[in-house]
Motif scaffolding. Structure first.
Motif, PDB file in Angstrom:
ATOM      1  N   ALA A   1       7.108   6.306   6.584  1.00 50.54           N
ATOM      2  CA  ALA A   1       6.050   5.201   6.586  1.00 50.54           C
ATOM      3  C   ALA A   1       6.440   3.754   6.334  1.00 50.54           C
ATOM      4  O   ALA A   1       6.149   2.782   7.198  1.00 50.54           O
ATOM      5  CB  ALA A   1       4.684   5.647   5.968  1.00 50.54           C
ATOM      6  N   MET A   2       7.173   3.879   5.148  1.00 50.78           N
ATOM      7  CA  MET A   2       7.977   2.552   4.849  1.00 50.78           C
ATOM      8  C   MET A   2       8.853   1.975   5.822  1.00 50.78           C
ATOM      9  O   MET A   2       9.007   0.706   6.146  1.00 50.78           O
ATOM     10  CB  MET A   2       8.267   2.577   3.511  1.00 50.78           C
ATOM     11  N   ALA A   3       9.711   3.066   6.559  1.00 49.18           N
ATOM     12  CA  ALA A   3      10.825   2.619   7.547  1.00 49.18           C
ATOM     13  C   ALA A   3       9.929   2.001   8.716  1.00 49.18           C
ATOM     14  O   ALA A   3      10.544   1.059   9.161  1.00 49.18           O
ATOM     15  CB  ALA A   3      11.507   3.724   7.854  1.00 49.18           C
ATOM     16  N   LEU A   4       8.853   2.568   8.871  1.00 47.47           N
ATOM     17  CA  LEU A   4       8.151   2.273  10.293  1.00 47.47           C
ATOM     18  C   LEU A   4       7.459   0.780   9.845  1.00 47.47           C
ATOM     19  O   LEU A   4       7.341  -0.177  10.686  1.00 47.47           O
ATOM     20  CB  LEU A   4       6.716   3.039  10.301  1.00 47.47           C
ATOM     21  N   ASP A   5       6.996   0.513   8.779  1.00 47.76           N
ATOM     22  CA  ASP A   5       6.686  -0.890   8.420  1.00 47.76           C
ATOM     23  C   ASP A   5       7.659  -1.870   8.434  1.00 47.76           C
ATOM     24  O   ASP A   5       7.525  -2.983   9.035  1.00 47.76           O
ATOM     25  CB  ASP A   5       6.197  -0.785   6.992  1.00 47.76           C
TER      26      ASP A   5
ATOM     27  N   TYR B   1       0.883  -1.214   0.102  1.00 48.05           N
ATOM     28  CA  TYR B   1       0.037   0.136   0.099  1.00 48.05           C
ATOM     29  C   TYR B   1       0.874   1.396  -0.084  1.00 48.05           C
ATOM     30  O   TYR B   1       0.705   2.249  -0.725  1.00 48.05           O
ATOM     31  CB  TYR B   1      -1.081   0.017   1.269  1.00 48.05           C
ATOM     32  N   PHE B   2       1.976   1.062   0.793  1.00 43.37           N
ATOM     33  CA  PHE B   2       2.649   2.287   0.668  1.00 43.37           C
ATOM     34  C   PHE B   2       3.617   2.367  -0.586  1.00 43.37           C
ATOM     35  O   PHE B   2       3.846   3.721  -0.869  1.00 43.37           O
ATOM     36  CB  PHE B   2       4.076   2.345   1.926  1.00 43.37           C
ATOM     37  N   LEU B   3       3.763   1.140  -1.205  1.00 39.40           N
ATOM     38  CA  LEU B   3       4.551   1.488  -2.329  1.00 39.40           C
ATOM     39  C   LEU B   3       3.684   2.088  -3.427  1.00 39.40           C
ATOM     40  O   LEU B   3       4.183   2.676  -4.230  1.00 39.40           O
ATOM     41  CB  LEU B   3       4.805  -0.095  -2.919  1.00 39.40           C
ATOM     42  N   CYS B   4       2.573   1.797  -3.381  1.00 41.15           N
ATOM     43  CA  CYS B   4       1.405   2.232  -4.229  1.00 41.15           C
ATOM     44  C   CYS B   4       1.253   3.924  -4.141  1.00 41.15           C
ATOM     45  O   CYS B   4       1.131   4.668  -5.069  1.00 41.15           O
ATOM     46  CB  CYS B   4      -0.232   1.655  -3.994  1.00 41.15           C
ATOM     47  N   MET B   5       1.251   4.253  -2.709  1.00 46.44           N
ATOM     48  CA  MET B   5       1.246   5.592  -2.642  1.00 46.44           C
ATOM     49  C   MET B   5       2.751   6.191  -3.307  1.00 46.44           C
ATOM     50  O   MET B   5       2.519   7.369  -3.768  1.00 46.44           O
ATOM     51  CB  MET B   5       1.292   5.788  -1.041  1.00 46.44           C
ATOM     52  N   LEU B   6       3.812   5.524  -2.900  1.00 41.67           N
ATOM     53  CA  LEU B   6       5.124   6.257  -3.721  1.00 41.67           C
ATOM     54  C   LEU B   6       4.981   6.319  -4.991  1.00 41.67           C
ATOM     55  O   LEU B   6       5.406   7.278  -5.752  1.00 41.67           O
ATOM     56  CB  LEU B   6       6.030   5.329  -3.208  1.00 41.67           C
TER      57      LEU B   6
END
Length: 315
Positions: free
Chosen positions: A120-124, A64-69
């Motif tokens: 956010a991806m680092a948090l993941d 999901y974060f990758l899609c946001m990126l």
């Protein structure tokens, strides 16, 4: 055009974008690599979005974060390249004042948003490696949605002062911008007023907003590396660290040029102007180009999905 460049005006109706000053004769040739980069970025990021949408196994926080990126990269590149190519191919240099401010806002808004997405991806990655048993309960779909909305709201508010400050300055010198797009610093330099507020705010965003993102990303990776080194076997450590490689490569492709560009624009007075312009273009277009390639090559699930897709179509 010469009259519009020298006449006093408090709020110009249009700006003139020069393209690459000093290299106007080579504009068509310069357009080839940038057009190629843009096409690859569009195809790559749409492929990421299509792949994640079609494969239910990829419906998780990381993707999901990758899609946001991917969406962020599409907006940033599309905010810049079409007008850039119009300058190269059709000598269409004029840009409306409001359109200039809109372009300026989108560039800064989505650049800050990209930094927030990397955080956010680092948090993941931190939760997945340091608290693997709680990953699905901590990063639920509602929580991912809240994080995404927070990233969007933060970047929208942080970027808002850029066009608001630019709009209030009087412009009585020239309306020529020696670039291919409306960068904040380039527009502010045209104002005939004390623009220290704009300059200070730009420095604040770079060092306090994006700098804090970098700090928290570094903090999360400190904990990640500590957890990895505590794993019992070398294979386990390598495998676990491998899940972070794509994220780390994308971070380096975004933050290092960002820092270099900011310092060069403010302190590189002896650097040729055409070099400034070309470097800023590369800085903005490199992440949208590299991110889908990095994640497509390094992420096994995406590779497998693409392989199945093309094999299915081939048969």
């Amino acid at each position: 055009m010469s009259d519009s460049n020298t006449t006093d005006f408090s709020n110009p109706s249009t700006f003139i974008l020069l393209g690459v000053p000093g290299l106007e004769a080579a504009h068509v040739w310069i357009s080839i690599p940038f057009c190629t980069m843009y096409i690859i970025a569009i195809l790559g990021n749409f492929t990421i979005l299509f792949t994640v949408k079609k494969d239910l196994s990829l419906h998780g926080p990381m993707y999901y974060f990758l899609c946001m990126l991917a969406i962020t990269d599409l907006v940033v590149s599309t905010s810049i390249v079409p007008k850039m190519l119009a300058i190269y191919w059709f000598n269409s240099r004029e840009i409306d004042f409001s359109a200039c401010l809109t372009q300026l806002y989108f560039i800064h808004c989505f650049s800050v948003m990209e930094s927030g997405i990397f955080l956010a991806m680092a948090l993941d990655r931190y939760v997945a490696i340091c608290h693997p048993l709680r990953h699905s309960t901590i990063l639920t779909n509602p929580m991912v949605t809240k994080i995404g909305l927070a990233v969007m709201l933060r970047s929208s508010l942080i970027a808002l002062p850029f066009p608001l400050l630019v709009r209030q300055w009087p412009y009585c010198r020239t309306n020529i911008i020696p670039q291919q797009y409306c960068a904040h610093i380039a527009v502010v330099k045209l104002a005939c007023a004390d623009t220290r507020v704009s300059n200070y705010y730009g420095i604040f965003v770079v060092f306090c907003v994006i700098g804090l993102d970098v700090f928290f990303i570094a903090l999360s990776y400190t904990q990640i590396l500590r957890a990895i080194f505590n794993l019992p076997t070398k294979d386990a450590r390598i495998k676990t660290f491998g899940t972070c490689i794509s994220h780390l490569c994308s971070i380096l492709a975004f933050y290092i040029p960002n820092l270099f560009f900011s310092l060069m624009f403010r302190f590189g007075q002896n650097v040729p102007l055409y070099f400034h312009v070309l470097i800023t273009n590369i800085y903005l277009l490199m992440p949208p180009l590299l991110n889908p390639i990095i994640y497509g090559v390094r992420t096994k699930q995406i590779r497998d999905r693409l392989h199945r897709l093309f094999i299915h179509k081939g048969t």
